[in-house]
Design a protein around this motif. Sequence first.
Motif, PDB file in Angstrom:
ATOM      1  N   ASP A   1       0.829  -1.206   0.000  1.00 40.18           N
ATOM      2  CA  ASP A   1       0.000   0.000   0.000  1.00 40.18           C
ATOM      3  C   ASP A   1       0.860   1.250   0.000  1.00 40.18           C
ATOM      4  N   ALA A   2       1.895   1.280   0.843  1.00 40.78           N
ATOM      5  CA  ALA A   2       2.782   2.448   0.927  1.00 40.78           C
ATOM      6  C   ALA A   2       3.538   2.659  -0.385  1.00 40.78           C
ATOM      7  N   ILE A   3       3.981   1.564  -1.000  1.00 39.95           N
ATOM      8  CA  ILE A   3       4.695   1.665  -2.278  1.00 39.95           C
ATOM      9  C   ILE A   3       3.803   2.290  -3.341  1.00 39.95           C
ATOM     10  N   CYS A   4       2.560   1.794  -3.435  1.00 35.82           N
ATOM     11  CA  CYS A   4       1.647   2.278  -4.476  1.00 35.82           C
ATOM     12  C   CYS A   4       1.240   3.733  -4.249  1.00 35.82           C
ATOM     13  N   LYS A   5       1.125   4.134  -2.998  1.00 37.00           N
ATOM     14  CA  LYS A   5       0.775   5.527  -2.708  1.00 37.00           C
ATOM     15  C   LYS A   5       1.933   6.479  -3.000  1.00 37.00           C
ATOM     16  N   ALA A   6       3.150   5.933  -3.013  1.00 32.04           N
ATOM     17  CA  ALA A   6       4.328   6.759  -3.281  1.00 32.04           C
ATOM     18  C   ALA A   6       4.711   6.790  -4.758  1.00 32.04           C
ATOM     19  N   ASP A   7       4.225   5.804  -5.529  1.00 27.98           N
ATOM     20  CA  ASP A   7       4.631   5.671  -6.933  1.00 27.98           C
ATOM     21  C   ASP A   7       3.422   5.285  -7.774  1.00 27.98           C
ATOM     22  N   LYS A   8       2.966   6.186  -8.616  1.00 29.41           N
ATOM     23  CA  LYS A   8       1.757   5.943  -9.412  1.00 29.41           C
ATOM     24  C   LYS A   8       1.951   4.846 -10.459  1.00 29.41           C
ATOM     25  N   ASN A   9       3.198   4.465 -10.711  1.00 30.73           N
ATOM     26  CA  ASN A   9       3.468   3.418 -11.701  1.00 30.73           C
ATOM     27  C   ASN A   9       3.734   2.055 -11.052  1.00 30.73           C
ATOM     28  N   ALA A  10       3.590   1.983  -9.744  1.00 29.50           N
ATOM     29  CA  ALA A  10       3.939   0.755  -9.029  1.00 29.50           C
ATOM     30  C   ALA A  10       2.937  -0.367  -9.287  1.00 29.50           C
ATOM     31  N   VAL A  11       3.466  -1.560  -9.487  1.00 26.07           N
ATOM     32  CA  VAL A  11       2.680  -2.793  -9.561  1.00 26.07           C
ATOM     33  C   VAL A  11       3.399  -3.807  -8.668  1.00 26.07           C
ATOM     34  N   VAL A  12       2.760  -4.155  -7.560  1.00 29.23           N
ATOM     35  CA  VAL A  12       3.402  -4.978  -6.541  1.00 29.23           C
ATOM     36  C   VAL A  12       2.827  -6.396  -6.574  1.00 29.23           C
ATOM     37  N   LEU A  13       3.711  -7.369  -6.619  1.00 32.29           N
ATOM     38  CA  LEU A  13       3.323  -8.773  -6.470  1.00 32.29           C
ATOM     39  C   LEU A  13       3.712  -9.207  -5.060  1.00 32.29           C
ATOM     40  N   MET A  14       2.723  -9.618  -4.275  1.00 34.42           N
ATOM     41  CA  MET A  14       2.991 -10.158  -2.938  1.00 34.42           C
ATOM     42  C   MET A  14       2.650 -11.635  -2.920  1.00 34.42           C
ATOM     43  N   VAL A  15       3.542 -12.439  -2.360  1.00 31.18           N
ATOM     44  CA  VAL A  15       3.340 -13.885  -2.284  1.00 31.18           C
ATOM     45  C   VAL A  15       3.498 -14.335  -0.841  1.00 31.18           C
ATOM     46  N   CYS A  16       2.475 -15.009  -0.310  1.00 29.35           N
ATOM     47  CA  CYS A  16       2.548 -15.627   1.019  1.00 29.35           C
ATOM     48  C   CYS A  16       2.561 -17.136   0.829  1.00 29.35           C
ATOM     49  N   VAL A  17       3.552 -17.807   1.383  1.00 26.58           N
ATOM     50  CA  VAL A  17       3.614 -19.268   1.266  1.00 26.58           C
ATOM     51  C   VAL A  17       4.019 -19.852   2.612  1.00 26.58           C
ATOM     52  N   GLU A  18       3.269 -20.855   3.051  1.00 27.99           N
ATOM     53  CA  GLU A  18       3.557 -21.499   4.333  1.00 27.99           C
ATOM     54  C   GLU A  18       3.441 -23.018   4.199  1.00 27.99           C
ATOM     55  N   LEU A  19       4.470 -23.705   4.684  1.00 27.58           N
ATOM     56  CA  LEU A  19       4.475 -25.168   4.742  1.00 27.58           C
ATOM     57  C   LEU A  19       4.456 -25.570   6.218  1.00 27.58           C
ATOM     58  N   CYS A  20       3.324 -25.328   6.846  1.00 26.00           N
ATOM     59  CA  CYS A  20       3.195 -25.561   8.287  1.00 26.00           C
ATOM     60  C   CYS A  20       3.419 -27.019   8.664  1.00 26.00           C
ATOM     61  N   THR A  21       2.984 -27.941   7.798  1.00 25.51           N
ATOM     62  CA  THR A  21       2.987 -29.358   8.183  1.00 25.51           C
ATOM     63  C   THR A  21       4.380 -29.975   8.218  1.00 25.51           C
ATOM     64  N   ILE A  22       5.374 -29.304   7.638  1.00 28.13           N
ATOM     65  CA  ILE A  22       6.724 -29.862   7.709  1.00 28.13           C
ATOM     66  C   ILE A  22       7.291 -29.710   9.122  1.00 28.13           C
ATOM     67  N   HIS A  23       6.591 -28.961   9.976  1.00 25.77           N
ATOM     68  CA  HIS A  23       7.037 -28.760  11.353  1.00 25.77           C
ATOM     69  C   HIS A  23       6.219 -29.588  12.347  1.00 25.77           C
ATOM     70  N   TYR A  24       5.620 -30.657  11.850  1.00 23.29           N
ATOM     71  CA  TYR A  24       4.900 -31.588  12.721  1.00 23.29           C
ATOM     72  C   TYR A  24       5.787 -32.013  13.900  1.00 23.29           C
ATOM     73  N   GLN A  25       5.199 -31.976  15.093  1.00 20.73           N
ATOM     74  CA  GLN A  25       5.912 -32.383  16.301  1.00 20.73           C
ATOM     75  C   GLN A  25       5.299 -33.671  16.855  1.00 20.73           C
ATOM     76  N   LYS A  26       6.122 -34.696  16.967  1.00 20.58           N
ATOM     77  CA  LYS A  26       5.662 -35.965  17.543  1.00 20.58           C
ATOM     78  C   LYS A  26       5.740 -35.835  19.061  1.00 20.58           C
ATOM     79  N   SER A  27       4.605 -35.480  19.667  1.00 21.41           N
ATOM     80  CA  SER A  27       4.638 -35.108  21.080  1.00 21.41           C
ATOM     81  C   SER A  27       3.252 -35.229  21.688  1.00 21.41           C
ATOM     82  N   MET A  28       3.211 -35.463  22.991  1.00 20.05           N
ATOM     83  CA  MET A  28       1.954 -35.462  23.734  1.00 20.05           C
ATOM     84  C   MET A  28       1.723 -34.126  24.427  1.00 20.05           C
TER      85      MET A  28
END
Length: 386
Positions: free
Chosen positions: A165-192
Motif C-alpha cells: 500500500d505504501a509503495i503504491c501511494k508513493a509511486d503511481k506506476n507501481a505494480v506490486v506482487l505479494m506472495v505468502c507461502v507457508e508449509l506448516c505441516t513440515i514442522h509436525y511435532q511428535k509429542s503429547m
Amino acid sequence: MKSFITAIGTANPAYGFPQLKIAEFMSDAVSMNEEERQRLFTLYRASGIRHRYSVLPDFGTAFKYSDFFKPGDKALMPSVSERMALYKQEALPLSIAAIENCLDQLGSFSKDKITHLITVSCTGMYAPGLDLDIVQSLGLSHSVNRTCVNFMGCYAAFSGMKVADAICKADKNAVVLMVCVELCTIHYQKSMNWDHILSNAIFGDGAAAVIVQAEKSSALALSPELFYCDLLPEGRKDMAWSIADFGFEMTLSSYVPSMIKSGIKELTNNLLSKLSYKVDEIDYFAVHPGGKKILEVIKDELEIKKEKCQQSFDVLADYGNMSSPSVLFVLKKIMQDLQNDLSSKRILSFAFGPGLTMESMVLEVVPSEFTKALEDDKEFINIEAV
C-alpha cells in the motif's frame, strides 16, 4: 492516492486429507491409548475443519509412502536442516502456482509491469532466498524491488499489504506482487504436549499471491482505506513461534480465543472511529481462520451475522489454518462472491499472531467498470422508459 488489490490467486499442495484421517495418523504416531485417542478425535471433530493439505503424503498414509516422518522416538524426527531443505524444494513451486492463478485473472497482464516483489513466510527460510527464485522462475527484471517479510506468523499478510500500500501511494506506476507461502505441516511435532497436539490439529499448507496496483484496472478491486494494529502483551506466552532442534515449534494455548474476545471490540472501535464507520455499516468480515473458537468469539462479541463472515468459516473447513495466506483465501472468496455486484461495499479484516498481535484493516470494494457500465445502461433505459 490509493492502492488497489486487483487479483488474488491461491494454491495448495497435491496431498489433501480428511481431518479425521489425519487424526488417525496423529494417534498412531505417538501410540495413544484408547482414552487419549478418543480425546484427540473429539478435538478434531470440534475443530470446524473438514480437510487440510500438505506437501507430504504422510498424514493420510500412516507412514506407508514417505520416510520423512519415521515411526519411532523423537530422535528419528527430521532436523531443522532437513526441514529447511524440504521447504526450499517445495515453497517455490507452490508459490509459482499461486502466482499463475493470480495473473490468470488479469487476462493480458504482462509480468514486465511488476515493479516490486514482496515475499511472506514464517515456516522456512534460506539465502539466496525464495524472492530470487521467484524472480528467476517468472523471468522478472533483475532490478525488481524485493522485500522479504519473515517469521511474523499468521498476521504477516497484513505486514506485506502495508508495504504494498505504501509503495503504491508513493509511486503511481507501481505494480506490486505479494506472495505468502507457508508449509506448516513440515514442522509436525511428535509429542503429547498439548500445544503441539493443538497445532498438529489445525495447520495446513498453502500459498496466496496478490497484485496491488497504484492504478485500478477495469475489474473489481479492493482498496485499503485504513490499517490498525494493537497488542495484547498478556498473551505473549500464549501464542509464540520458536526454532527448536526438531523444527519450528508453535505455542498456541486454549486461552487465545478468550484473549481475542477481551480485545476485539476495542480494536474494532478504534479502527472504525478513525473512518466514522459503525460495525453495522460493514458488509463483510474477512477474519483470519485461526480456529473455530476464534471465529465464533469474534462473531459473537461484535454481534455480526454469520453470513457476513461465512467465507472465513468456509476457508477453515476446506483448508485449516495455513498461517499467513489464510486471510487472502478469505478475501479471494469474497471477491468471487462480489463479481456481479453493482454496489460499493466495505470489508473489515482481522488477523492475529505472536505477541499477541491483532491486525486489522478496512477495504473498500470497488465494482468493475463493466458492471458499473451495465448499471448505468439500466438506469438510462429506465429513465427513457419514463
